[in-house]
Enzyme design. Sequence first.
Site, PDB file in Angstrom:
ATOM      1  N   CYS A  81      -4.385  75.213  86.905  1.00 16.67           N
ATOM      2  CA  CYS A  81      -3.286  74.703  87.726  1.00 16.67           C
ATOM      3  C   CYS A  81      -3.613  75.044  89.178  1.00 16.67           C
ATOM      4  O   CYS A  81      -3.700  76.210  89.546  1.00 16.67           O
ATOM      5  CB  CYS A  81      -1.971  75.358  87.320  1.00 16.67           C
ATOM      6  SG  CYS A  81      -0.560  74.651  88.174  1.00 16.67           S
ATOM      7  N   GLU A 124      -3.791  70.042  78.698  1.00 17.52           N
ATOM      8  CA  GLU A 124      -2.761  71.096  78.625  1.00 17.52           C
ATOM      9  C   GLU A 124      -2.739  71.841  79.939  1.00 17.52           C
ATOM     10  O   GLU A 124      -3.773  71.995  80.593  1.00 17.52           O
ATOM     11  CB  GLU A 124      -3.118  72.031  77.458  1.00 17.52           C
ATOM     12  CG  GLU A 124      -2.243  73.261  77.326  1.00 17.52           C
ATOM     13  CD  GLU A 124      -2.856  74.538  77.913  1.00 17.52           C
ATOM     14  OE1 GLU A 124      -2.221  75.590  77.775  1.00 17.52           O
ATOM     15  OE2 GLU A 124      -3.956  74.490  78.502  1.00 17.52           O
ATOM     16  N   ARG A 171       5.560  80.504  73.907  1.00 16.97           N
ATOM     17  CA  ARG A 171       4.571  80.095  74.914  1.00 16.97           C
ATOM     18  C   ARG A 171       4.869  78.652  75.298  1.00 16.97           C
ATOM     19  O   ARG A 171       4.772  77.755  74.479  1.00 16.97           O
ATOM     20  CB  ARG A 171       3.154  80.227  74.351  1.00 16.97           C
ATOM     21  CG  ARG A 171       2.054  80.176  75.405  1.00 16.97           C
ATOM     22  CD  ARG A 171       0.697  80.496  74.790  1.00 16.97           C
ATOM     23  NE  ARG A 171      -0.353  80.648  75.787  1.00 16.97           N
ATOM     24  CZ  ARG A 171      -0.640  81.775  76.424  1.00 16.97           C
ATOM     25  NH1 ARG A 171       0.065  82.872  76.156  1.00 16.97           N
ATOM     26  NH2 ARG A 171      -1.601  81.834  77.316  1.00 16.97           N
ATOM     27  N   ARG A 173       4.098  75.357  77.440  1.00 13.12           N
ATOM     28  CA  ARG A 173       3.038  74.652  78.144  1.00 13.12           C
ATOM     29  C   ARG A 173       3.324  73.157  78.151  1.00 13.12           C
ATOM     30  O   ARG A 173       3.996  72.644  77.257  1.00 13.12           O
ATOM     31  CB  ARG A 173       1.671  74.893  77.460  1.00 13.12           C
ATOM     32  CG  ARG A 173       1.146  76.336  77.549  1.00 13.12           C
ATOM     33  CD  ARG A 173       0.779  76.710  78.969  1.00 13.12           C
ATOM     34  NE  ARG A 173       0.189  78.033  79.096  1.00 13.12           N
ATOM     35  CZ  ARG A 173       0.862  79.146  79.343  1.00 13.12           C
ATOM     36  NH1 ARG A 173       2.194  79.091  79.473  1.00 13.12           N
ATOM     37  NH2 ARG A 173       0.246  80.301  79.484  1.00 13.12           N
TER      38      ARG A 173
END
Length: 413
Positions: A81, A124, A171, A173
């Site tokens: 990212c 992802e 988690r 995502r």
Amino acid sequence: MQKLKVCELFAGVGGFRLGLENTGSYEVVWSNQWEPSTKTQHASMVYEARFGSENHSNTNIEEVPTLEIPNHDILVGGFPCQDYSVATTLKNSKGLIGKKGVLWWSIHRILSEKENKPKYLFFENVDRLLKSPSSQRGRDFAVMLKSLNNLGYAVEWRVINAAEYGMPQRRRRVFFLGYHKSTEIYKTLQRTSPAKWILEQGTIASSFPVKKQSTSTSFSLEKDLVSLSNSFNLEKGHSPFLNSGICLENDVHTIKTAADFYGSRAVLSDVLEDTSEAEFYISESDIPKWEYLKGAKKEIRKTKAGFEYNYSEGSMVFPDALDQPSRTIITGEGGKSPSRFKHVVQTSTGLRRLSPVELERLNMFPENHTKLDGISDTKRAFFMGNALVVGIVEQMGNALFQKINALEEQLQN
């Protein structure tokens, strides 16, 4: 139907590969893993130890010529990212210049230069991608969607919290799938109402069912990439991208959805092993430090320059609840030093940190996948902090293969 050929970028220790190969429907024909900030390429070492060195590249992807990457059906990867702003266009080129080192543009370059473009994309990222940067919320994702649309791909996305679908870790995502305009899925998407695709008929909806929670929004990414990058959401309001959506031919449709899951649910206690290894246990003398870091705080702190400020934070569950999915594993999970964010569990023999095998289980990796001579437990924990939940990739990979198969069968009939 034959297995789909996969090219895996930013491969880490192979989470995407494990998930796709678990389905029996995919074959990795080329992979790349390069960690720019380290001399020893530990993740690539683990990858090669598990999957072999053939067709694996341990070179900076920015320096790999597209011609060296074999043709493939699906391009996958969990890319970093970063700041995806578009700096400028090149007059005599199809390409764009983002900032050097921004690895999204390596994906873009491969897709631009490949004559036989992959039919499918599966990526992802952290969920903040949908609302970054803070100065233009959603701009980075808008730039990515627009650039993929320009290359002939429709995209669907969803923010998935693994624990909401019965997996042992909380988690969250964002996963997104791209379909080239030459595919039957793209053509089907053109004929399907956006809401129906997002909520019922899409690939992601068939593997991770949802219900509509509230709002939905539609808007267009009409401008060219540079204008879009410069002007998107300058009002600095909320990102227009909700947790589910599609983008087809520059039109975005996005809906806020919630998981619709009624199956069995794994919890932290399910992944615990019996371990007597002393290094994971917390000494009596260290417990107060852990309690302080995990506890609520209201105190005055000083900056290095001597400026005083009020600092406050809430308490965390200590030790971690065994009857719930675990908190998100982070890269700093390893090592003995007390920390607010590391997991601590109460066992019959005392308080201890999680072992590398337990961290692997939380991401649904095979046990000891990251165990290798020269790889420390701290490094193994770092890998799992960077990894994805293999079960999500497996379910989505299965759904994609089945959808491709079903549409091809319809064509033949």
